[in-house]
Design a protein around this motif. Structure first.
Motif, PDB file in Angstrom:
ATOM      1  N   LYS A  31     -12.334   5.237 -13.057  1.00 55.71           N
ATOM      2  CA  LYS A  31     -13.143   5.124 -11.698  1.00 55.71           C
ATOM      3  C   LYS A  31     -13.235   4.674 -10.924  1.00 55.71           C
ATOM      4  N   LYS A  32     -12.968   3.344 -11.329  1.00 58.08           N
ATOM      5  CA  LYS A  32     -12.813   1.701 -10.601  1.00 58.08           C
ATOM      6  C   LYS A  32     -11.323   1.885 -10.259  1.00 58.08           C
ATOM      7  N   LEU A  33     -10.722   2.014 -11.362  1.00 57.08           N
ATOM      8  CA  LEU A  33      -9.185   2.338 -11.409  1.00 57.08           C
ATOM      9  C   LEU A  33      -9.132   2.406 -10.400  1.00 57.08           C
ATOM     10  N   GLU A  34      -9.081   3.910 -10.540  1.00 60.18           N
ATOM     11  CA  GLU A  34      -8.145   4.737  -9.597  1.00 60.18           C
ATOM     12  C   GLU A  34      -8.671   4.722  -7.560  1.00 60.18           C
ATOM     13  N   GLU A  35      -9.627   4.269  -7.677  1.00 60.66           N
ATOM     14  CA  GLU A  35     -10.364   3.588  -6.212  1.00 60.66           C
ATOM     15  C   GLU A  35     -10.055   2.240  -5.880  1.00 60.66           C
ATOM     16  N   ASN A  36      -9.502   1.554  -6.840  1.00 61.56           N
ATOM     17  CA  ASN A  36      -8.110   0.240  -6.683  1.00 61.56           C
ATOM     18  C   ASN A  36      -7.243   0.479  -6.547  1.00 61.56           C
ATOM     19  N   LYS A  37      -7.075   1.882  -7.614  1.00 61.07           N
ATOM     20  CA  LYS A  37      -4.843   2.343  -6.653  1.00 61.07           C
ATOM     21  C   LYS A  37      -5.079   3.213  -5.960  1.00 61.07           C
ATOM     22  N   ILE A  38      -6.012   3.372  -5.390  1.00 61.25           N
ATOM     23  CA  ILE A  38      -5.742   4.153  -3.636  1.00 61.25           C
ATOM     24  C   ILE A  38      -6.231   3.222  -2.647  1.00 61.25           C
ATOM     25  N   LYS A  39      -6.914   2.343  -3.005  1.00 64.96           N
ATOM     26  CA  LYS A  39      -7.123   1.420  -1.692  1.00 64.96           C
ATOM     27  C   LYS A  39      -5.360   0.765  -1.928  1.00 64.96           C
ATOM     28  N   GLU A  40      -4.643   0.319  -2.613  1.00 60.38           N
ATOM     29  CA  GLU A  40      -3.937  -0.951  -3.144  1.00 60.38           C
ATOM     30  C   GLU A  40      -3.006   0.475  -2.003  1.00 60.38           C
ATOM     31  N   GLU A  41      -2.964   1.529  -2.474  1.00 61.44           N
ATOM     32  CA  GLU A  41      -1.954   2.358  -1.925  1.00 61.44           C
ATOM     33  C   GLU A  41      -1.708   2.395   0.197  1.00 61.44           C
ATOM     34  N   LYS A  42      -3.146   2.655   0.153  1.00 60.87           N
ATOM     35  CA  LYS A  42      -3.199   2.343   1.318  1.00 60.87           C
ATOM     36  C   LYS A  42      -3.345   1.122   1.950  1.00 60.87           C
ATOM     37  N   GLU A  43      -3.516  -0.312   1.274  1.00 65.06           N
ATOM     38  CA  GLU A  43      -2.954  -1.189   1.707  1.00 65.06           C
ATOM     39  C   GLU A  43      -1.645  -1.122   2.226  1.00 65.06           C
ATOM     40  N   ALA A  44      -1.146  -1.078   1.139  1.00 62.21           N
ATOM     41  CA  ALA A  44       1.001  -0.921   1.500  1.00 62.21           C
ATOM     42  C   ALA A  44       1.378  -0.175   2.155  1.00 62.21           C
ATOM     43  N   GLN A  45       0.316   1.397   2.204  1.00 61.07           N
ATOM     44  CA  GLN A  45       1.130   1.510   3.564  1.00 61.07           C
ATOM     45  C   GLN A  45       0.656   1.002   4.845  1.00 61.07           C
ATOM     46  N   ASP A  46      -0.908   0.929   5.373  1.00 61.65           N
ATOM     47  CA  ASP A  46      -0.539  -0.113   5.973  1.00 61.65           C
ATOM     48  C   ASP A  46      -0.027  -1.402   6.876  1.00 61.65           C
ATOM     49  N   LEU A  47       0.299  -1.889   5.154  1.00 55.32           N
ATOM     50  CA  LEU A  47       1.466  -2.629   5.642  1.00 55.32           C
ATOM     51  C   LEU A  47       2.729  -2.781   6.102  1.00 55.32           C
ATOM     52  N   GLU A  48       3.116  -1.608   5.892  1.00 58.93           N
ATOM     53  CA  GLU A  48       4.183  -1.466   5.795  1.00 58.93           C
ATOM     54  C   GLU A  48       4.491  -0.421   7.047  1.00 58.93           C
ATOM     55  N   ALA A  49       2.551   0.752   7.921  1.00 54.25           N
ATOM     56  CA  ALA A  49       3.326   0.844   9.242  1.00 54.25           C
ATOM     57  C   ALA A  49       3.049  -0.743   9.895  1.00 54.25           C
ATOM     58  N   MET A  50       2.325  -1.927   9.576  1.00 56.91           N
ATOM     59  CA  MET A  50       1.937  -3.454  11.101  1.00 56.91           C
ATOM     60  C   MET A  50       3.655  -3.753  10.800  1.00 56.91           C
ATOM     61  N   VAL A  51       4.321  -3.894   9.483  1.00 60.55           N
ATOM     62  CA  VAL A  51       5.799  -4.114   9.010  1.00 60.55           C
ATOM     63  C   VAL A  51       7.056  -3.529  10.412  1.00 60.55           C
ATOM     64  N   GLN A  52       6.713  -1.903  10.554  1.00 62.93           N
ATOM     65  CA  GLN A  52       7.716  -1.037  11.182  1.00 62.93           C
ATOM     66  C   GLN A  52       7.547  -1.715  12.811  1.00 62.93           C
ATOM     67  N   HIS A  53       5.964  -1.765  12.649  1.00 62.51           N
ATOM     68  CA  HIS A  53       5.336  -2.194  13.961  1.00 62.51           C
ATOM     69  C   HIS A  53       6.021  -3.265  14.712  1.00 62.51           C
ATOM     70  N   VAL A  54       5.642  -4.108  13.649  1.00 59.93           N
ATOM     71  CA  VAL A  54       6.375  -5.711  14.460  1.00 59.93           C
ATOM     72  C   VAL A  54       7.798  -5.789  15.108  1.00 59.93           C
ATOM     73  N   GLU A  55       8.746  -4.556  13.598  1.00 55.42           N
ATOM     74  CA  GLU A  55      10.015  -4.893  13.834  1.00 55.42           C
ATOM     75  C   GLU A  55      10.577  -3.453  15.130  1.00 55.42           C
ATOM     76  N   GLN A  56       9.426  -2.725  15.815  1.00 60.34           N
ATOM     77  CA  GLN A  56       9.940  -2.096  16.742  1.00 60.34           C
ATOM     78  C   GLN A  56       9.169  -3.419  17.849  1.00 60.34           C
ATOM     79  N   ASN A  57       8.342  -3.683  18.003  1.00 62.48           N
ATOM     80  CA  ASN A  57       8.663  -4.798  19.060  1.00 62.48           C
ATOM     81  C   ASN A  57       9.491  -6.089  18.772  1.00 62.48           C
ATOM     82  N   LEU A  58      10.181  -6.203  17.887  1.00 69.35           N
ATOM     83  CA  LEU A  58      10.821  -7.008  18.018  1.00 69.35           C
ATOM     84  C   LEU A  58      12.246  -6.609  18.372  1.00 69.35           C
ATOM     85  N   GLN A  59      12.514  -5.065  18.370  1.00 67.07           N
ATOM     86  CA  GLN A  59      13.228  -4.505  18.950  1.00 67.07           C
ATOM     87  C   GLN A  59      13.581  -4.551  20.523  1.00 67.07           C
TER      88      GLN A  59
END
Length: 159
Positions: A31-59
């Motif tokens: 269960k903890k492993l699954e929670e960690n996987k979900i948390k890592e996926e969310k962090e990766a999505q958040d990081l990707e969203a932040m990168v996209q936001h930064v790219e938009q700001n850069l443009q």
């Protein structure tokens, strides 16, 4: 034989309890492993969203910087024209002084030209400040992107 049977039953009970305990631990860990996987996926999505936001700001900042550069070039041209106009007005003013004719008109023309020149100079300075601000913003975004790359490398190394 009964005594040995009782000992074996006792050991079986202990092993069953141990097995259930280990199964519970395993379920909790899964269960903890699954929670960690979900948390890592969310962090990766958040990081990707932040990168996209930064790219938009850069443009956006790049567009603003280009616009500011174009504006600064126009203002420099206008400034040069106004300086030439001011020189001409000064020459005309001197000629009029020498002839003592139309002094007030030439003085007024020189004053108007001077006011235009001062306005253009002020605008030019503001545009140059804006251009410098845009360049600093671009540098900040570049630094942020570098640190995001480092975070990605550390994340990949950690997996």
């Amino acid at each position: 034989l009964k005594e040995e049977n009782a000992i074996l039953r006792s050991k079986i009970n202990e092993l069953q309890i141990l097995s259930e305990t280990q199964a519970d631990k395993m379920r909790k860990l899964e269960k903890k492993l699954e929670e960690n996987k979900i948390k890592e996926e969310k962090e990766a999505q958040d990081l990707e969203a932040m990168v996209q936001h930064v790219e938009q700001n850069l443009q956006l900042m790049t567009k603003r910087a280009v616009k500011a550069e174009n504006s600064a070039a126009k203002l420099r041209q206008e400034n040069a024209l106004l300086q030439a106009e001011l020189r001409n007005s000064k020459l005309e003013n001197e000629a009029l002084r020498a002839g003592q004719a139309g002094l007030a008109a030439a003085k007024q023309n020189a004053e108007v030209a001077l006011q235009h020149l001062l306005q253009v100079t002020t605008s030019s300075r503001a545009s140059i400040r804006q251009l410098l601000s845009g360049a600093e913003s671009l540098q900040l975004v570049a630094d942020l992107l570098k640190s995001i790359d480092r975070i990605s490398e550390v994340s990949e190394d950690g997996q």
